[in-house]
Each structure stands twice: as C-alpha cells, then as structure tokens.
Design a protein around this motif. Structure first.
Motif, short mmCIF file in Angstrom:
data_model
loop_
_atom_site.label_atom_id
_atom_site.label_comp_id
_atom_site.label_asym_id
_atom_site.label_seq_id
_atom_site.Cartn_x
_atom_site.Cartn_y
_atom_site.Cartn_z
N PRO A 1 -57.84 39.22 -9.18
CA PRO A 1 -58.37 40.49 -8.65
C PRO A 1 -57.35 41.25 -7.79
O PRO A 1 -57.28 42.48 -7.85
CB PRO A 1 -59.57 40.07 -7.81
N PHE A 2 -56.55 40.54 -7.04
CA PHE A 2 -55.52 41.17 -6.21
C PHE A 2 -54.41 41.75 -7.11
O PHE A 2 -53.87 42.82 -6.83
CB PHE A 2 -54.92 40.17 -5.22
N TRP A 3 -54.08 41.01 -8.16
CA TRP A 3 -53.07 41.46 -9.13
C TRP A 3 -53.53 42.76 -9.81
O TRP A 3 -52.74 43.71 -9.93
CB TRP A 3 -52.82 40.37 -10.17
N GLN A 4 -54.78 42.80 -10.20
CA GLN A 4 -55.30 43.97 -10.90
C GLN A 4 -55.35 45.21 -10.00
O GLN A 4 -55.22 46.33 -10.50
CB GLN A 4 -56.69 43.68 -11.48
N GLU A 5 -55.50 45.02 -8.72
CA GLU A 5 -55.61 46.18 -7.80
C GLU A 5 -54.28 46.62 -7.21
O GLU A 5 -54.23 47.61 -6.50
CB GLU A 5 -56.58 45.86 -6.66
N ARG A 6 -53.20 45.93 -7.50
CA ARG A 6 -51.92 46.20 -6.82
C ARG A 6 -51.35 47.59 -7.08
O ARG A 6 -50.61 48.11 -6.27
CB ARG A 6 -50.90 45.12 -7.15
N GLY A 7 -51.67 48.18 -8.20
CA GLY A 7 -51.13 49.51 -8.51
C GLY A 7 -49.62 49.46 -8.62
O GLY A 7 -49.07 48.58 -9.27
N ASP A 8 -48.96 50.40 -7.94
CA ASP A 8 -47.49 50.49 -8.01
C ASP A 8 -46.78 49.71 -6.91
O ASP A 8 -45.56 49.71 -6.86
CB ASP A 8 -47.06 51.96 -7.91
#
Length: 144
Positions: free
Chosen positions: A72-79
C-alpha cells in the motif's frame, strides 16, 4: 502498476532482493551503539549462530509478508522516493512490518529465536523506524 509481491518475488529477482535486504539488516545492526546497541548486537550474533545463513533464510521467508505489508505504501508513493513515503508514514509502516515478524515468530518452533525476539521486541518499532530509509532505498533499487 505491479504490486511489490509480483515484482520482488519474481524467481529471477528474489535472490538479489534477499541479499540486499540482508545487507540492510547487517548495516542497521552495525550502526547501533550504546547499551541498547550492544544488546541488539549480542542478540543478532546469537541468532546468526543458530544456523549458517539464518538471516538470509529468515528474510526470504518473511519477504512475501513484508512485500504485501509494504505494497500500500508502494502504490501511494507517486513520484517521490519510496524511502520518503515510508518515513512520512513511519508509524504505520513500522507496525505493518512488525505485524509480519510477530506472526512469524509466534509460529516458530525455534526457542532461541523466540527468546531473542522477545527480548528485543520492546524497542523493535524504534529500530524499524530507523531502518525505513535503508529499507525503502533497497526495495526501490529492485522494484523501480
């Protein structure tokens, strides 16, 4: 976007991921100082004496759970850098990783591992939070 599990657990990639994460663990343990640092280093030495390659085997076993917990943290990291994402949500990221470890240790039949982990668990969250920049960079080096 692929999940961390899909990426990090690819058979061709997984051994390198494990090797990198073992290096993160080694570096984190080596960086500890003071009384608590000596306790961690002593515990780590005890666990590594249990069997040859114990840390690599443990990381390999925990990798599916860790990758799922961090996805979930990976998916939200954006740029931004993954390490920055983990640090920004350090309490949640640390708890997600510790939940995986707690579950695995609870199911272990290895008394030495349970004893050492139990003695270190009280300070574990602080140590995991301190490791998040290295963990994030290590994962991003294989998943980006």
């Amino acid at each position: 976007m692929s999940s961390l599990q899909q990426t990090l657990l690819e058979p061709a990639r997984r051994p390198a991921v494990v090797k990198t994460l073992v290096a993160v663990v080694d570096a984190e343990v080596a960086s500890k100082s003071g009384i608590s640092g000596r306790i961690i280093k002593t515990g780590y030495a005890a666990v590594t004496k249990v069997s040859d390659g114990f840390v690599a085997k443990a990381v390999n076993k925990l990798l599916p759970g860790f990758s799922a917990a961090l996805d979930p943290f990976w998916q939200e990291r954006g740029d931004r850098a993954f390490a920055d994402t983990l640090v920004a949500r350090q309490d949640e990221a640390a708890e997600a990783l510790l939940a995986v470890t707690d579950s695995n240790v609870a199911g272990s039949s290895n008394g030495v591992v349970k004893k050492v982990y139990g003695s270190l668990r009280g300070k574990a969250k602080d140590n995991v939070i301190a490791a998040l920049p290295r963990v994030g960079a290590a994962i991003e080096s294989h998943a980006a």
